[in-house]
Design a protein around this motif. Structure first.
Motif, PDB file in Angstrom:
ATOM      1  N   PHE A   1     -11.970   5.754 -15.363  1.00  0.00           N
ATOM      2  CA  PHE A   1     -11.737   6.016 -13.954  1.00  0.00           C
ATOM      3  C   PHE A   1     -11.848   4.769 -13.075  1.00  0.00           C
ATOM      4  O   PHE A   1     -11.098   4.598 -12.120  1.00  0.00           O
TER       5      PHE A   1
ATOM      6  N   MET B   1      -8.531   2.590 -13.541  1.00  0.00           N
ATOM      7  CA  MET B   1      -7.219   3.179 -13.838  1.00  0.00           C
ATOM      8  C   MET B   1      -6.174   2.883 -12.769  1.00  0.00           C
ATOM      9  O   MET B   1      -4.997   2.748 -13.074  1.00  0.00           O
TER      10      MET B   1
ATOM     11  N   ASN C   1      -5.299  13.919 -27.656  1.00  0.00           N
ATOM     12  CA  ASN C   1      -5.701  14.788 -26.551  1.00  0.00           C
ATOM     13  C   ASN C   1      -5.633  14.094 -25.193  1.00  0.00           C
ATOM     14  O   ASN C   1      -5.782  14.751 -24.167  1.00  0.00           O
TER      15      ASN C   1
ATOM     16  N   PHE D   1      -4.927  12.869 -21.740  1.00  0.00           N
ATOM     17  CA  PHE D   1      -4.058  13.439 -20.709  1.00  0.00           C
ATOM     18  C   PHE D   1      -3.818  12.447 -19.577  1.00  0.00           C
ATOM     19  O   PHE D   1      -2.699  12.233 -19.123  1.00  0.00           O
ATOM     20  N   LEU D   2      -4.915  11.800 -19.157  1.00  0.00           N
ATOM     21  CA  LEU D   2      -4.836  10.957 -17.971  1.00  0.00           C
ATOM     22  C   LEU D   2      -3.955   9.723 -18.183  1.00  0.00           C
ATOM     23  O   LEU D   2      -3.177   9.354 -17.303  1.00  0.00           O
TER      24      LEU D   2
ATOM     25  N   LEU E   1      -0.336  10.670 -18.106  1.00  0.00           N
ATOM     26  CA  LEU E   1      -0.059  11.198 -16.762  1.00  0.00           C
ATOM     27  C   LEU E   1       0.165  10.055 -15.780  1.00  0.00           C
ATOM     28  O   LEU E   1       1.069  10.083 -14.953  1.00  0.00           O
ATOM     29  N   LEU E   2      -0.685   9.020 -15.877  1.00  0.00           N
ATOM     30  CA  LEU E   2      -0.609   7.922 -14.926  1.00  0.00           C
ATOM     31  C   LEU E   2       0.487   6.928 -15.272  1.00  0.00           C
ATOM     32  O   LEU E   2       1.191   6.445 -14.387  1.00  0.00           O
TER      33      LEU E   2
ATOM     34  N   THR F   1       0.595  16.624 -24.208  1.00  0.00           N
ATOM     35  CA  THR F   1      -0.373  17.002 -23.175  1.00  0.00           C
ATOM     36  C   THR F   1       0.285  17.067 -21.803  1.00  0.00           C
ATOM     37  O   THR F   1       0.225  18.091 -21.124  1.00  0.00           O
TER      38      THR F   1
END
Lengths: 304, 267
Positions: free
Chosen positions: B110, B113, B199, B201-202, B205-206, B217
């Motif tokens: 986090f 990112m 797994n 996801f982030l 996604l980003l 995912t």
């Protein structure tokens, strides 16, 4: 631990190989972790919107705004609720399950697989299927409530601001419990059975034996799980983003979803970065404590 | 006996969401419309077929493999090399380098990112497979190096001394003496890293916002959020997403559990 008797030729050869083995690793870490991390500090001092080529330097203005942001406190409160319930519930349920499984041999592989599986499933799939369970009209949860005569409680669990956070939290508890269960079960194997027998002879009942004999012996592992959940609790994101996106009416907004939407939906890159940094800093003391604890545990041969 | 009854009930309750995915996947389209969540009332493969063709899950699966396999392999290889060097080879700057690498265990993804997004954009790596493979690799390196270092540290020192007396070079000691002994650790790390990357996801996604590449995912997320969600193919998509994880876990239960127990540091 090389001794000084290692000949210089060997030492040079070791240093050469050591450097060669480490260079690619350090390079990737530098480019994809250290550099953006340094950049995060820098970004948080700017007013960057993702487009302006020369964003103005604003010093600590983003952090000052954070401190007075009215949206921040409710999100932080949700994080704290998340941490408290999301830690206590899996610990209690996981401990109860571990005690139940203790010394069960037959079928133990099946139980272990069944109970641990939720922990490793991809979050998106978890969110999808729990969304069905919480479905207001055809969901199993409401059907079950009606079935036991509590139909009055039936609601649209994820759409109702009063229940949404608890509904997502229950899903998170479902995924986390299996992990706690497996960790505690493996530490129960180390509990001194002679002590337990002695307590039984002295007339201690089941609850007393758990409280006075078992718990003190697995306390370090309990502490480890506790710190672990604390570390993750501040940066929780995936499950909430997938199930509710922070809604309805910000009812499930946490620091992580707020940072994400600030940066990527409102284009307040610098503000989002500052928030993300604050979230990380909140977790670091717990992460340090966790590392210490684990080092101590593995010294005692109890760590995994 | 009653203990087993209770454990069976609890296991089935825990598995219920997974059972629900399988049940809804295997219904006929007609049945899904009327009664999407009734358990095993009809049987067909229509939903899997539609997820594959209309839902694009075939290409999501391919992208998941293209992202997960190289990033897992790369992370495991680099972590094994680094772990060995940090454990057994003295070289200048060793402790500084080690601290920088394991700093990643303390700092959540986090924290960096958002700047990483703009960095990838200016490097031309946004929306590319190679860019996301490298990011996924980097997220696995801190734990991997930490884990492999511990593994190599536990091997007895007499081994390499004996090999050295026999005239083996340092590289040979690493590849022919130490590596074979580290296979169990490498196996556990591989399984663990594979699951983490599969797994994740982030990261996609980003960093794959354009949609040219999309793993399961984020593909499933997009499909679930679409207008007029088609529950049958959605269930099939969820099944395709979790199936490799479930199979891997049942087949390699020990490695998976071990990996996650020691991976606990990662949070």
């Amino acid at each position: 631990m090389r001794t000084s008797t290692t000949p210089p030729v060997t030492r040079r050869a070791q240093a050469r190989l050591g450097l060669a083995l480490v260079v690619p690793l350090v390079l990737i870490i530098a480019v994809f972790f250290l550099f953006p991390l340094g950049n995060a500090l820098y970004y948080s001092l700017l007013d960057y919107n993702g487009v302006n080529p020369t964003p103005p330097f604003v010093g600590l203005a983003n952090y000052v705004e954070l401190a007075t942001d009215p949206a921040l406190l409710p999100a932080l409160a949700n994080n704290i609720l998340w941490i408290v319930v999301g830690t206590a519930a899996p610990m209690l349920i996981g401990f109860a399950l571990a005690l139940l499984m203790w010394r069960v041999r037959r079928g133990s592989t099946f139980y272990r697989i069944a109970l641990f599986l939720p922990y490793i499933l991809p979050t998106v799939a978890v969110g999808v299927v729990w969304g069905w369970i919480y479905d207001p009209i055809r969901g199993w949860l409401n059907a079950a409530l009606r079935g036991i005569g509590l139909g009055g409680l039936a609601t649209g669990w994820l759409g109702n601001p009063d229940t949404a956070l608890y509904a997502v939290l229950a899903t998170a508890v479902w995924t986390a419990t299996g992990f706690v269960f497996v960790v505690l079960l493996s530490s129960l194997q180390n509990v001194d059975s002679e002590l337990l027998d002695a307590a039984r002879m002295d007339g201690a009942n089941g609850a007393q034996r758990v409280w006075y004999v078992v718990l003190p012996q697995i306390m370090p592992v309990f502490l480890m799980i506790l710190t672990l959940t604390l570390v993750g609790g501040f940066s929780v994101f995936d499950i909430i983003f997938v199930m509710t996106g922070g809604g309805p009416a910000n009812a499930t907004e946490v620091l992580g979803t707020y940072a994400y939407s600030s940066a990527f939906q409102l284009n307040r890159i610098s503000y989002g970065t500052a928030l993300a940094l604050v979230i990380s800093v909140l977790a670091i003391p717990f992460a340090v404590a966790l590392n210490r604890l684990q080092r101590r545990l593995s010294l005692q041969g109890m760590g995994t | 006996m009653s203990r087993h009854a209770l454990l069976i009930v609890l296991s089935l309750l825990t598995l219920f969401p997974v059972i629900l995915i399988v049940s809804t996947t295997l219904k006929t389209r007609q049945d899904v419309k009327v009664n999407p969540f009734g358990l095993f009332s009809t049987f067909s493969f229509e939903n899997l077929e539609r997820a594959w063709t209309v839902g694009d899950f075939g290409s999501y699966l391919l992208d998941s493999v293209l992202l997960t396999v190289p990033s897992t392999a790369l992370a495991v290889v680099l972590s094994t090399m680094g772990g060995y060097a940090f454990a057994r080879l003295p070289f200048p700057g060793r402790s500084v380098a080690f601290y920088l690498v394991v700093l990643g265990l303390l700092v959540p993804f986090f924290a960096y990112m958002i700047p990483l997004y703009f960095q990838l954009r200016s490097m031309g790596l946004l929306d590319t497979l190679i860019g996301v493979v490298l990011v996924l690799t980097s997220t696995g390196l801190s734990f991997g190096t930490f884990f492999m270092r511990a593994f190599f540290s536990d091997l007895p020192e007499e081994l390499d001394q004996a090999a050295r007396i026999d005239g083996a070079s340092e590289a040979r000691i690493f590849t022919q003496v130490m590596l074979p002994l580290a296979t169990p650790g490498i196996g556990t790390l591989t399984v663990f890293t594979f699951l983490q990357n599969w797994n994740n996801f982030l990261v996609p996604l980003l960093y794959l916002p354009g949609g040219e590449y999309r793993p399961l995912t984020t593909g499933l997320y997009l499909f679930a959020g679409g207008r007029s969600v088609d529950i049958g193919p959605l269930a099939a998509g969820a099944l395709i997403t979790i199936l490799p994880v479930v199979v891997l876990f049942i087949g390699l239960q020990r490695q998976v559990t071990e990996g996650f127990l020691s991976g606990a540091v990662k949070g």
